[in-house]
Design a protein around this motif. Structure first.
Motif, PDB file in Angstrom:
ATOM      1  N   THR A 176      45.351  34.221  46.136  1.00 48.92           N
ATOM      2  CA  THR A 176      46.381  34.441  45.134  1.00 48.92           C
ATOM      3  C   THR A 176      45.719  34.262  43.782  1.00 48.92           C
ATOM      4  O   THR A 176      45.311  33.157  43.429  1.00 48.92           O
ATOM      5  CB  THR A 176      47.559  33.460  45.285  1.00 48.92           C
ATOM      6  N   TYR A 177      45.557  35.350  43.072  1.00 43.85           N
ATOM      7  CA  TYR A 177      44.928  35.314  41.756  1.00 43.85           C
ATOM      8  C   TYR A 177      45.976  35.135  40.667  1.00 43.85           C
ATOM      9  O   TYR A 177      47.000  35.824  40.669  1.00 43.85           O
ATOM     10  CB  TYR A 177      44.189  36.630  41.464  1.00 43.85           C
ATOM     11  N   VAL A 178      45.712  34.250  39.733  1.00 46.38           N
ATOM     12  CA  VAL A 178      46.453  34.218  38.480  1.00 46.38           C
ATOM     13  C   VAL A 178      45.717  35.195  37.565  1.00 46.38           C
ATOM     14  O   VAL A 178      44.510  35.053  37.353  1.00 46.38           O
ATOM     15  CB  VAL A 178      46.485  32.800  37.873  1.00 46.38           C
ATOM     16  N   VAL A 179      46.427  36.196  37.070  1.00 43.29           N
ATOM     17  CA  VAL A 179      45.806  37.254  36.270  1.00 43.29           C
ATOM     18  C   VAL A 179      46.220  37.086  34.809  1.00 43.29           C
ATOM     19  O   VAL A 179      47.402  37.173  34.482  1.00 43.29           O
ATOM     20  CB  VAL A 179      46.231  38.655  36.766  1.00 43.29           C
ATOM     21  N   ASP A 180      45.241  36.826  33.953  1.00 43.97           N
ATOM     22  CA  ASP A 180      45.457  36.747  32.507  1.00 43.97           C
ATOM     23  C   ASP A 180      44.830  37.968  31.858  1.00 43.97           C
ATOM     24  O   ASP A 180      43.630  38.220  32.025  1.00 43.97           O
ATOM     25  CB  ASP A 180      44.821  35.487  31.913  1.00 43.97           C
ATOM     26  N   MET A 181      45.638  38.732  31.136  1.00 44.91           N
ATOM     27  CA  MET A 181      45.183  39.921  30.436  1.00 44.91           C
ATOM     28  C   MET A 181      45.285  39.612  28.941  1.00 44.91           C
ATOM     29  O   MET A 181      46.382  39.407  28.421  1.00 44.91           O
ATOM     30  CB  MET A 181      46.085  41.098  30.821  1.00 44.91           C
ATOM     31  N   THR A 182      44.125  39.575  28.268  1.00 46.11           N
ATOM     32  CA  THR A 182      44.082  39.222  26.853  1.00 46.11           C
ATOM     33  C   THR A 182      43.747  40.458  26.028  1.00 46.11           C
ATOM     34  O   THR A 182      42.698  41.072  26.213  1.00 46.11           O
ATOM     35  CB  THR A 182      43.047  38.111  26.599  1.00 46.11           C
TER      36      THR A 182
END
Length: 134
Positions: A31-37
């Motif tokens: 389960t990836y936590v995806v942060d898009m900056t």
């Protein structure tokens, strides 16, 4: 440089080829936590980096075809180890295409750079960052 991050998550299954991966050569879940900056040198005329609502919606749409999938079974990843690093680059490329297609609206036009970070646990994560143009 201004930066704004939106977050979502992605649940996948996969396995890796190569002795370096030890037990991760077996099928396992992540389960990836995806942060898009999203980054830009100056704010737009409304003092925004990007429309948060659109950025969140597009991120969710980009993750949807991968969510709850066994990546080993998807033709686009045939022969690849879908490591956290590899998937960060994959999501970067997909968002870059969405931005180029205008899916982030007028605020997306002024974006200069993008960073994608996938957290695979509370102690390990990987990122891919680069310019959106050129």
């Amino acid at each position: 440089m201004y930066a704004l991050t939106v977050r979502d998550h992605l649940m996948i299954a996969h396995s890796f080829k190569g002795d370096i991966f030890g037990p991760a050569q077996n099928l396992h879940g992540a389960t990836y936590v995806v942060d898009m900056t999203f980054m830009r040198p100056d704010l737009d005329d409304d003092d925004l980096i990007v429309d948060i609502g659109l950025a969140s919606t597009v991120l969710k749409e980009l993750l949807a075809p991968l969510n709850f999938q066994n990546l080993d079974e998807l033709p686009e990843f045939k022969g690849r180890n879908t490591t956290t690093e590899f998937m960060a680059r994959t999501l970067f490329e997909r968002m870059r295409e969405a931005i180029a297609a205008g899916r982030l609206g007028p605020t997306g036009k002024g974006l200069s750079d993008l960073r994608v970070t996938l957290g695979e646990s509370h102690i390990a994560w990987a990122s891919y960052e680069g310019p959106l143009h050129g």
